[in-house]
Design a protein around this motif. Structure first.
Motif, PDB file in Angstrom:
ATOM      1  N   HIS A  47       0.863  -1.174   0.000  1.00 55.50           N
ATOM      2  CA  HIS A  47       0.000   0.000   0.000  1.00 55.50           C
ATOM      3  C   HIS A  47       0.907   1.234   0.000  1.00 55.50           C
ATOM      4  N   PHE A  48       0.750   2.087  -1.002  1.00 51.72           N
ATOM      5  CA  PHE A  48       1.596   3.277  -1.100  1.00 51.72           C
ATOM      6  C   PHE A  48       0.964   4.414  -0.303  1.00 51.72           C
ATOM      7  N   GLN A  49       1.741   4.934   0.637  1.00 50.16           N
ATOM      8  CA  GLN A  49       1.250   5.960   1.557  1.00 50.16           C
ATOM      9  C   GLN A  49       1.959   7.294   1.292  1.00 50.16           C
ATOM     10  N   PRO A  50       1.257   8.413   1.495  1.00 50.42           N
ATOM     11  CA  PRO A  50       1.805   9.715   1.110  1.00 50.42           C
ATOM     12  C   PRO A  50       2.773  10.315   2.126  1.00 50.42           C
ATOM     13  N   PHE A  51       3.772  10.980   1.587  1.00 48.03           N
ATOM     14  CA  PHE A  51       4.700  11.788   2.374  1.00 48.03           C
ATOM     15  C   PHE A  51       5.187  12.877   1.435  1.00 48.03           C
ATOM     16  N   GLU A  52       5.155  14.125   1.873  1.00 49.00           N
ATOM     17  CA  GLU A  52       5.647  15.232   1.052  1.00 49.00           C
ATOM     18  C   GLU A  52       6.952  15.762   1.623  1.00 49.00           C
ATOM     19  N   LEU A  53       7.994  15.714   0.819  1.00 42.91           N
ATOM     20  CA  LEU A  53       9.272  16.266   1.246  1.00 42.91           C
ATOM     21  C   LEU A  53       9.182  17.778   1.417  1.00 42.91           C
ATOM     22  N   ASN A  54       8.385  18.409   0.551  1.00 41.89           N
ATOM     23  CA  ASN A  54       8.295  19.872   0.562  1.00 41.89           C
ATOM     24  C   ASN A  54       6.835  20.290   0.411  1.00 41.89           C
ATOM     25  N   PRO A  55       6.038  20.125   1.468  1.00 45.02           N
ATOM     26  CA  PRO A  55       4.598  20.395   1.343  1.00 45.02           C
ATOM     27  C   PRO A  55       4.261  21.851   1.053  1.00 45.02           C
ATOM     28  N   GLN A  56       5.171  22.776   1.356  1.00 45.46           N
ATOM     29  CA  GLN A  56       4.895  24.198   1.128  1.00 45.46           C
ATOM     30  C   GLN A  56       5.365  24.678  -0.240  1.00 45.46           C
ATOM     31  N   ALA A  59       3.471  25.628  -6.935  1.00 41.60           N
ATOM     32  CA  ALA A  59       3.142  24.766  -8.068  1.00 41.60           C
ATOM     33  C   ALA A  59       4.243  24.745  -9.118  1.00 41.60           C
ATOM     34  N   GLU A  60       4.945  25.884  -9.298  1.00 40.55           N
ATOM     35  CA  GLU A  60       5.976  25.924 -10.334  1.00 40.55           C
ATOM     36  C   GLU A  60       7.271  25.225  -9.920  1.00 40.55           C
ATOM     37  N   GLY A  61       7.387  24.881  -8.646  1.00 47.62           N
ATOM     38  CA  GLY A  61       8.559  24.147  -8.182  1.00 47.62           C
ATOM     39  C   GLY A  61       9.781  25.027  -8.025  1.00 47.62           C
ATOM     40  N   GLU A  62      10.929  24.383  -7.822  1.00 45.73           N
ATOM     41  CA  GLU A  62      12.194  25.100  -7.645  1.00 45.73           C
ATOM     42  C   GLU A  62      13.295  24.400  -8.422  1.00 45.73           C
ATOM     43  N   PHE A 109       1.422  17.122  -4.030  1.00 44.54           N
ATOM     44  CA  PHE A 109       0.170  16.841  -3.336  1.00 44.54           C
ATOM     45  C   PHE A 109      -0.897  16.269  -4.268  1.00 44.54           C
ATOM     46  N   ASP A 110      -1.045  16.845  -5.457  1.00 42.33           N
ATOM     47  CA  ASP A 110      -2.061  16.335  -6.385  1.00 42.33           C
ATOM     48  C   ASP A 110      -1.732  14.922  -6.845  1.00 42.33           C
ATOM     49  N   ALA A 111      -0.468  14.629  -7.029  1.00 43.59           N
ATOM     50  CA  ALA A 111      -0.078  13.263  -7.403  1.00 43.59           C
ATOM     51  C   ALA A 111      -0.442  12.274  -6.307  1.00 43.59           C
TER      52      ALA A 111
END
Length: 226
Positions: A47-56, A59-62, A109-111
């Motif tokens: 089961h793939f569970q979510p974790f965001e390295l950079n939640p803040q 949208a355009e990224g860095e 997040f959307d992914a």
């Protein structure tokens, strides 16, 4: 009288990870190869569970180089060394990190919302989407926060793009993903990948195949698998 055939031990595996985490791609490839080695003894459900390295992150990224320098204080030499090590580990496991493909890092997040939905769409759909997202980002350098890109990836794995578009155009599954993220953070997960077997055995990091194999066999044989 013949003794009954030995049945493989069922194991639940929660794979906590982010799509823009290279060690998550390595860890998944390593874990899956370990599962192939123990296939007769273990029957695993991932089961793939979510974790965001950079939640803040916006949208355009860095820019990935600027981001890593700012976040970890790495020098150019350290980043080059780390990149070469990651690419070599990936190659050993059959995962391709595209040369100079990954120039930016993105909000995921959307992914993760789409991965949450994919888990409801039948056997193998979540895993197929997870693999496709990792390949899109790390091999091809695609923007995994862009909705058009996400819809292309959804179509490629045979999921209904119209339904995915509805999800992306709304807040559907946002609370579910945030609750899952918070649950794993409360349990002490602060870095990924985190591989949790039967909700109590934790293996951290992109470990070698042999480490995963040994752990899987030990848990399956310990009587603590259920």
């Amino acid at each position: 009288m013949n003794s009954p055939a030995k049945q493989p031990v069922p194991l639940r595996i929660d794979f906590v990870s982010d799509i823009v985490c290279p060690w998550c791609a390595i860890g998944l490839a390593s874990l899956e190869q370990a599962l192939q080695r123990v296939a007769g003894d273990v029957l695993a459900e991932i089961h793939f569970q979510p974790f965001e390295l950079n939640p803040q992150m916006s949208a355009e990224g860095e820019d990935i180089t600027e981001h890593l320098q700012k976040k970890y204080g790495l020098s150019e030499a350290q980043m080059t060394e780390n990149r070469e090590h990651i690419h070599a580990r990936g190659a050993e496991l059959g995962f391709t990190f595209g040369k100079d493909a990954r120039t930016r890092t993105y909000n995921t997040f959307d992914a993760h919302r789409l991965l949450h939905w994919a888990a409801m769409q039948g056997a193998g759909k979540q895993a197929a989407l997870k693999h496709a997202l990792l390949g899109a980002y790390f091999t091809d350098g695609r923007n995994v926060s862009d909705h058009a890109t996400l819809l292309d990836i959804v179509r490629a794995v045979g999921l209904p793009a119209e339904r995915a578009q509805q999800i992306l155009g709304s807040e559907e599954f946002a609370n579910d993903v945030r609750m899952d993220e918070a649950r794993y953070q409360r349990s002490g997960i602060s870095s990924v990948p985190a591989v949790i077997i039967n909700q109590r055995h934790l293996i951290s990091g992109g470990q070698p195949v042999e480490v995963f194999e040994r752990a899987l066999r030990q848990i399956a044989q310990s009587g603590d698998a259920g």
